[in-house]
Design a protein around this motif. Sequence first.
Motif, mmCIF file in Angstrom:
data_model
loop_
_atom_site.group_PDB
_atom_site.id
_atom_site.type_symbol
_atom_site.label_atom_id
_atom_site.label_comp_id
_atom_site.label_asym_id
_atom_site.label_seq_id
_atom_site.Cartn_x
_atom_site.Cartn_y
_atom_site.Cartn_z
ATOM 1 N N ILE A 23 13.477 16.570 24.685
ATOM 2 C CA ILE A 23 14.111 15.608 24.017
ATOM 3 C C ILE A 23 14.708 14.402 24.942
ATOM 4 C CG2 ILE A 23 16.059 15.261 22.702
ATOM 5 C CD1 ILE A 23 15.930 18.219 21.676
ATOM 6 N N ASP A 24 15.086 15.008 26.057
ATOM 7 C CA ASP A 24 15.676 13.946 27.065
ATOM 8 C C ASP A 24 14.471 13.124 27.280
ATOM 9 O OD1 ASP A 24 18.028 14.952 27.178
ATOM 10 O OD2 ASP A 24 17.684 16.043 29.023
ATOM 11 N N ALA A 25 13.177 13.501 27.720
ATOM 12 C CA ALA A 25 12.092 12.719 27.980
ATOM 13 C C ALA A 25 11.565 11.828 26.808
ATOM 14 C CB ALA A 25 11.027 13.686 28.320
ATOM 15 N N PHE A 26 11.879 12.337 25.702
ATOM 16 C CA PHE A 26 11.479 11.631 24.406
ATOM 17 C C PHE A 26 12.369 10.233 24.182
ATOM 18 C CE2 PHE A 26 12.771 10.697 20.176
ATOM 19 C CZ PHE A 26 11.408 10.571 19.424
ATOM 20 N N TRP A 68 15.883 14.993 18.367
ATOM 21 C CA TRP A 68 16.622 13.749 19.195
ATOM 22 C C TRP A 68 17.861 13.159 18.180
ATOM 23 C CZ3 TRP A 68 17.052 8.798 17.817
ATOM 24 C CH2 TRP A 68 17.588 7.864 18.724
ATOM 25 N N SER A 69 17.641 12.843 16.842
ATOM 26 C CA SER A 69 18.530 12.287 15.999
ATOM 27 C C SER A 69 19.698 13.251 15.589
ATOM 28 C CB SER A 69 17.691 11.918 14.641
ATOM 29 O OG SER A 69 18.624 11.362 13.835
ATOM 30 N N GLU A 70 19.207 14.472 15.605
ATOM 31 C CA GLU A 70 20.224 15.480 15.090
ATOM 32 C C GLU A 70 21.160 15.652 16.500
ATOM 33 O OE1 GLU A 70 20.330 20.240 13.679
ATOM 34 O OE2 GLU A 70 18.541 19.531 14.491
ATOM 35 N N ARG A 71 20.647 15.890 17.645
ATOM 36 C CA ARG A 71 21.270 16.043 18.760
ATOM 37 C C ARG A 71 22.263 14.509 18.936
ATOM 38 N NH1 ARG A 71 18.871 16.429 24.822
ATOM 39 N NH2 ARG A 71 18.769 14.180 24.476
ATOM 40 N N GLU A 72 21.771 13.554 18.947
ATOM 41 C CA GLU A 72 22.714 12.433 18.716
ATOM 42 C C GLU A 72 23.844 12.354 18.054
ATOM 43 O OE1 GLU A 72 22.235 9.500 21.355
ATOM 44 O OE2 GLU A 72 21.439 11.488 22.025
ATOM 45 N N MET A 73 23.751 12.759 16.766
ATOM 46 C CA MET A 73 24.577 12.800 15.706
ATOM 47 C C MET A 73 25.588 13.796 16.288
ATOM 48 S SD MET A 73 26.094 11.325 13.354
ATOM 49 C CE MET A 73 24.988 10.100 12.653
ATOM 50 N N ALA A 126 14.737 13.356 5.904
ATOM 51 C CA ALA A 126 15.140 14.231 6.990
ATOM 52 C C ALA A 126 15.700 13.407 8.114
ATOM 53 C CB ALA A 126 14.009 15.131 7.486
ATOM 54 N N PHE A 127 15.319 12.592 8.286
ATOM 55 C CA PHE A 127 15.892 11.799 9.581
ATOM 56 C C PHE A 127 17.326 11.231 9.014
ATOM 57 C CE2 PHE A 127 17.223 7.921 11.318
ATOM 58 C CZ PHE A 127 16.735 8.057 12.996
ATOM 59 N N PHE A 128 17.446 10.758 7.627
ATOM 60 C CA PHE A 128 18.946 10.462 7.308
ATOM 61 C C PHE A 128 19.882 11.627 6.846
ATOM 62 C CE2 PHE A 128 16.538 6.198 6.683
ATOM 63 C CZ PHE A 128 17.342 5.452 7.572
ATOM 64 N N GLU A 129 19.290 12.547 6.732
ATOM 65 C CA GLU A 129 20.158 13.927 6.458
ATOM 66 C C GLU A 129 21.260 13.907 7.696
ATOM 67 O OE1 GLU A 129 18.022 17.254 5.717
ATOM 68 O OE2 GLU A 129 17.333 16.708 3.633
ATOM 69 N N HIS A 130 20.767 13.519 8.832
ATOM 70 C CA HIS A 130 21.562 13.718 10.094
ATOM 71 C C HIS A 130 22.728 12.914 9.988
ATOM 72 C CE1 HIS A 130 17.621 15.312 12.135
ATOM 73 N NE2 HIS A 130 18.293 16.136 11.419
ATOM 74 N N VAL A 131 22.678 11.930 8.962
ATOM 75 C CA VAL A 131 23.969 10.848 9.078
ATOM 76 C C VAL A 131 24.903 11.432 8.231
ATOM 77 C CG1 VAL A 131 24.417 8.485 8.457
ATOM 78 C CG2 VAL A 131 22.393 8.874 9.449
ATOM 79 N N ALA A 132 24.522 12.481 7.362
ATOM 80 C CA ALA A 132 25.620 13.237 6.478
ATOM 81 C C ALA A 132 26.887 13.617 7.189
ATOM 82 C CB ALA A 132 25.123 14.059 5.831
#
Length: 206
Positions: A23-26, A68-73, A126-132
């Motif tokens: 994920i870091d490399a990504f 990555w998105s989930e981890r960032e959120m 799915a991407f925007f679910e992480h903004v919930a």
Amino acid sequence: MSPKLTGGATLAEHKAATREAMIDAFAVLLREVGWQDLKLQEVARSVGVARTAVYNYFPDRTALLLAWSEREMARFMELAERELSDRSDPVDRLQILAKLVLTEFSLQRGAGASVAATLPPGDRAAFFEHVAPLAALVEDLLVHGMDEGVFARADPAVTGQFIMACLETRRTALLAGEKVHTAVEQAVPFVMRALGAPEDRWAAGT
């Protein structure tokens, strides 16, 4: 390089470390080359593993994007909770959160809604679910302010969507180099006036 399995690490810990390294490399590649040119073999090369090893963790780059998105959120929510923990005034809390969101936008080069817009509908959802979690926090802050009588009574979920849309308008400018304090000075007064917050409660904090 791929995390090494040492005597003090279990296989599960090693797998978790390898996954985090991917994920870091990504994240680095997303900033450097952008979504369209991002290849799984480059992620593998950065971590020091074979490309096929990446598939043991992520079937495709979209799965990496979602991880990555989930981890960032999760990281952002920890930051927000820490910054808001000693504040009780709803106006103050909403201003702080808005500043944190705008600061985050300024740091997300190569990422964010522009990437999500290129995804198929299912992956985009799915991407925007992480903004919930962030949407829920904004809604809670609005309910608090409405209950305190400093925000005009309205549907808090819809109002929260409007607030996030307002902040989102500054993303492109921030990524292009606009200063965070400039974005704050433009967006926060608009949001506070739209909420009917007394100016003497927020003007000094912008």
